[in-house]
Scaffold this motif. Structure first.
Motif, PDB file in Angstrom:
ATOM      1  N   VAL A  95      34.018  -6.787  -4.464  1.00  0.00           N
ATOM      2  CA  VAL A  95      32.938  -5.825  -5.377  1.00  0.00           C
ATOM      3  C   VAL A  95      33.907  -5.313  -6.641  1.00  0.00           C
ATOM      4  CG1 VAL A  95      31.618  -3.866  -5.579  1.00  0.00           C
ATOM      5  CG2 VAL A  95      31.473  -5.464  -3.622  1.00  0.00           C
ATOM      6  N   ALA A  96      35.078  -4.546  -6.022  1.00  0.00           N
ATOM      7  CA  ALA A  96      35.921  -3.588  -7.134  1.00  0.00           C
ATOM      8  C   ALA A  96      36.521  -4.589  -8.124  1.00  0.00           C
ATOM      9  CB  ALA A  96      37.052  -3.014  -6.256  1.00  0.00           C
ATOM     10  N   VAL A  97      37.081  -5.702  -7.848  1.00  0.00           N
ATOM     11  CA  VAL A  97      37.629  -6.839  -8.946  1.00  0.00           C
ATOM     12  C   VAL A  97      36.440  -7.578  -9.423  1.00  0.00           C
ATOM     13  CG1 VAL A  97      39.101  -8.764  -8.844  1.00  0.00           C
ATOM     14  CG2 VAL A  97      39.657  -7.140  -7.435  1.00  0.00           C
ATOM     15  N   ALA A  98      35.327  -7.646  -9.004  1.00  0.00           N
ATOM     16  CA  ALA A  98      34.215  -8.327  -9.796  1.00  0.00           C
ATOM     17  C   ALA A  98      33.837  -7.337 -10.708  1.00  0.00           C
ATOM     18  CB  ALA A  98      33.137  -8.564  -8.733  1.00  0.00           C
ATOM     19  N   ALA A  99      33.770  -6.097 -10.640  1.00  0.00           N
ATOM     20  CA  ALA A  99      33.328  -4.916 -11.445  1.00  0.00           C
ATOM     21  C   ALA A  99      34.252  -5.096 -12.558  1.00  0.00           C
ATOM     22  CB  ALA A  99      33.198  -3.491 -10.901  1.00  0.00           C
ATOM     23  N   TRP A 100      35.623  -4.963 -12.315  1.00  0.00           N
ATOM     24  CA  TRP A 100      36.721  -4.853 -13.401  1.00  0.00           C
ATOM     25  C   TRP A 100      36.336  -6.411 -14.199  1.00  0.00           C
ATOM     26  CZ3 TRP A 100      39.900  -2.643 -16.738  1.00  0.00           C
ATOM     27  CH2 TRP A 100      41.139  -3.245 -17.125  1.00  0.00           C
ATOM     28  N   LEU A 101      36.403  -7.472 -13.566  1.00  0.00           N
ATOM     29  CA  LEU A 101      36.116  -8.765 -14.257  1.00  0.00           C
ATOM     30  C   LEU A 101      34.839  -8.867 -15.041  1.00  0.00           C
ATOM     31  CD1 LEU A 101      37.639 -11.171 -11.809  1.00  0.00           C
ATOM     32  CD2 LEU A 101      38.938 -10.096 -13.592  1.00  0.00           C
TER      33      LEU A 101
ATOM     34  N   TRP B 272      33.425  -6.489 -16.837  1.00  0.00           N
ATOM     35  CA  TRP B 272      33.871  -5.820 -17.923  1.00  0.00           C
ATOM     36  C   TRP B 272      34.836  -6.699 -18.790  1.00  0.00           C
ATOM     37  CZ3 TRP B 272      38.429  -3.869 -20.140  1.00  0.00           C
ATOM     38  CH2 TRP B 272      38.370  -2.931 -21.133  1.00  0.00           C
ATOM     39  N   ARG B 273      35.594  -7.146 -18.297  1.00  0.00           N
ATOM     40  CA  ARG B 273      36.379  -8.190 -19.148  1.00  0.00           C
ATOM     41  C   ARG B 273      35.562  -9.327 -19.794  1.00  0.00           C
ATOM     42  NH1 ARG B 273      42.183  -9.970 -17.329  1.00  0.00           N
ATOM     43  NH2 ARG B 273      41.910 -11.051 -19.126  1.00  0.00           N
ATOM     44  N   CYS B 274      34.642  -9.822 -18.971  1.00  0.00           N
ATOM     45  CA  CYS B 274      33.586 -10.920 -19.463  1.00  0.00           C
ATOM     46  C   CYS B 274      33.000 -10.387 -20.725  1.00  0.00           C
ATOM     47  CB  CYS B 274      32.787 -11.372 -18.470  1.00  0.00           C
ATOM     48  SG  CYS B 274      33.511 -12.347 -17.308  1.00  0.00           S
ATOM     49  N   TRP B 275      32.391  -9.228 -20.639  1.00  0.00           N
ATOM     50  CA  TRP B 275      31.693  -8.450 -21.780  1.00  0.00           C
ATOM     51  C   TRP B 275      32.664  -8.347 -23.015  1.00  0.00           C
ATOM     52  CZ3 TRP B 275      32.107  -3.582 -23.925  1.00  0.00           C
ATOM     53  CH2 TRP B 275      31.011  -3.517 -25.136  1.00  0.00           C
ATOM     54  N   ARG B 276      33.700  -7.911 -22.793  1.00  0.00           N
ATOM     55  CA  ARG B 276      34.635  -7.806 -23.754  1.00  0.00           C
ATOM     56  C   ARG B 276      35.112  -8.984 -24.562  1.00  0.00           C
ATOM     57  NH1 ARG B 276      37.798  -3.270 -24.534  1.00  0.00           N
ATOM     58  NH2 ARG B 276      38.461  -4.341 -26.568  1.00  0.00           N
ATOM     59  N   GLN B 277      35.250 -10.183 -23.487  1.00  0.00           N
ATOM     60  CA  GLN B 277      35.789 -11.193 -24.160  1.00  0.00           C
ATOM     61  C   GLN B 277      34.706 -12.131 -24.735  1.00  0.00           C
ATOM     62  OE1 GLN B 277      38.305 -12.844 -21.231  1.00  0.00           O
ATOM     63  NE2 GLN B 277      39.956 -11.077 -21.307  1.00  0.00           N
ATOM     64  N   ARG B 278      33.497 -11.932 -24.223  1.00  0.00           N
ATOM     65  CA  ARG B 278      32.159 -12.744 -24.593  1.00  0.00           C
ATOM     66  C   ARG B 278      32.490 -14.249 -23.910  1.00  0.00           C
ATOM     67  NH1 ARG B 278      31.739  -8.200 -26.117  1.00  0.00           N
ATOM     68  NH2 ARG B 278      30.585  -7.457 -27.814  1.00  0.00           N
TER      69      ARG B 278
ATOM     70  N   LEU C 294      32.721 -16.260 -19.710  1.00  0.00           N
ATOM     71  CA  LEU C 294      32.470 -16.129 -18.357  1.00  0.00           C
ATOM     72  C   LEU C 294      33.634 -16.369 -17.583  1.00  0.00           C
ATOM     73  CD1 LEU C 294      29.029 -17.366 -17.944  1.00  0.00           C
ATOM     74  CD2 LEU C 294      29.463 -15.099 -18.128  1.00  0.00           C
ATOM     75  N   HIS C 295      34.919 -16.848 -17.983  1.00  0.00           N
ATOM     76  CA  HIS C 295      35.862 -17.336 -17.257  1.00  0.00           C
ATOM     77  C   HIS C 295      36.582 -16.358 -16.260  1.00  0.00           C
ATOM     78  CE1 HIS C 295      40.493 -18.209 -17.156  1.00  0.00           C
ATOM     79  NE2 HIS C 295      39.743 -19.329 -16.921  1.00  0.00           N
ATOM     80  N   PRO C 296      36.737 -15.027 -16.613  1.00  0.00           N
ATOM     81  CA  PRO C 296      37.148 -14.191 -15.584  1.00  0.00           C
ATOM     82  C   PRO C 296      36.326 -14.410 -14.143  1.00  0.00           C
ATOM     83  CG  PRO C 296      37.459 -13.196 -17.495  1.00  0.00           C
ATOM     84  CD  PRO C 296      36.757 -14.194 -17.879  1.00  0.00           C
ATOM     85  N   LEU C 297      35.137 -13.912 -14.489  1.00  0.00           N
ATOM     86  CA  LEU C 297      34.127 -14.208 -12.995  1.00  0.00           C
ATOM     87  C   LEU C 297      34.160 -15.596 -12.439  1.00  0.00           C
ATOM     88  CD1 LEU C 297      31.194 -11.988 -13.909  1.00  0.00           C
ATOM     89  CD2 LEU C 297      32.900 -11.471 -12.344  1.00  0.00           C
TER      90      LEU C 297
END
Length: 340
Positions: free
Chosen positions: A87-93, A95-101, A103-106
């Protein structure tokens, strides 16, 4: 570790992710880890010195030898539990998906956890080893008795969950640092389970190897993740268009080839999107009011309307030793004029 840094041009977005790919070094590491994995399993199956070490540490009962750190390690071992860490790592990733536009991190996290659950779960059920608290006979390997302790899920999960952050690092230096931190943290979580008496030492070693195998195999899944990401993003944009959302960004080539002087050649990057500045008549670019530099507007006159400026007097600078030049004196000699 070599990386492949290339722009992500989906919907005009540019990503700076350095996605790893399978190099010769990774192949050697993968093969070596498979050999270590097989050696640990063989050592437990044959009741080798590794099983003897397991029993020695179990009978030593570390949680009774150092009871002062028991409370702290009860909290520390949570870093290896699949639910809270995912859950913690998914929340961080997210946010990264939103910044990079993209879905690769998730997708990386989802694929890594899927491979972890399949491989580690199958090994646990297949070998059926009992844990230290449920051991029946001293000196035996406790294999095939219906347990689910071998390999250590806490250790493997810590390697994969925190290793994903290292895998997604954008520079090789950060990737190496985070890889070492994730490996040491996972080994610390595994040793904590040995201290608490929930795992054998061999469980921890095999869990560490299982997690490393998952991380090393991730580059093989990159083509599949790219395929899934392209289709998921296409579905997302289709739904957004139907719901009347903001128009998708238009991709602009990075090279100014084929752009005329009057069309505006300058492209600027705003939050990862290439945006070309609008052009005005005459080939001059239109600057926004807040654009740099901040100069006030000044009126300009045509050349024909400007007041001519002519120099008056001599242009030579004055000199102390030079006598001022005077007009020549003209005299008339025998009908001819002669200057003196």
């Amino acid at each position: 570790m070599r990386t492949d840094e290339k722009p992500d041009q989906r919907e005009g977005r540019w990503s700076e992710l350095a996605r790893p790919y399978m190099t010769r070094t990774r192949h050697w590491l993968f093969g070596g880890t498979v050999a270590v994995y097989a050696a640990i399993v063989l050592g437990v199956l044959t009741t080798s010195w590794l099983v003897t070490l397991d029993w020695q540490i179990m009978l030593f009962r570390p949680y009774k030898q150092w009871p002062d750190i028991h409370a702290f390690l009860d909290y520390f071992v949570v870093l290896g539990q699949r639910g809270p860490t995912a859950v913690a790592v998914a929340a961080w990733l997210l946010w990264r998906c939103w910044r990079q536009r993209n879905l690769h991190p998730l997708l990386v996290l989802g694929v890594a956890l899927l491979m972890l659950n399949v491989t580690v779960g199958a090994a646990k059920i297949g070998m059926g080893r009992l844990g230290p608290h449920y051991a029946t006979t001293i000196g035996t390997n406790e294999m095939g008795l219906g347990g689910d302790i071998f390999p250590s899920g806490h250790t493997a999960n810590a390697v994969v969950t925190w290793g994903v952050l290292a895998y997604l690092a954008t520079t090789p230096l950060r990737r190496r640092i985070l890889s070492v931190v994730a490996a040491l943290g996972a080994l610390g979580v595994g040793m904590t389970t040995v201290y608490l008496g929930t795992h054998w030492v061999s469980d921890v070693l095999l869990g560490w190897a299982a997690g490393v195998l998952v991380m090393l195999a991730l580059p093989w899944c990159e083509p599949g993740m790219a395929w899934a990401e392209a289709r998921l993003m296409a579905v997302f944009w289709r739904l957004r268009d139907r719901l009347g959302g903001a128009p998708r960004p238009v991709p602009v080539p990075a090279s100014p080839a084929g752009v005329t002087a009057g069309a505006g050649r300058r492209a600027v990057a705003e939050d990862g999107v290439l945006v070309r500045e609008p052009a005005v008549a005459g080939g001059r670019q239109a600057r926004a009011p807040e654009a740099w530099p901040h100069h006030p507007a000044r009126p300009h006159t045509a050349r024909s309307e400007r007041t001519p400026v002519t120099p008056s007097g001599s242009r030579r600078p004055p000199h102390a030793d030079r006598a001022p030049r005077t007009a020549p004196v003209t005299t008339t000699v025998r009908g001819r004029s002669q200057g003196s």
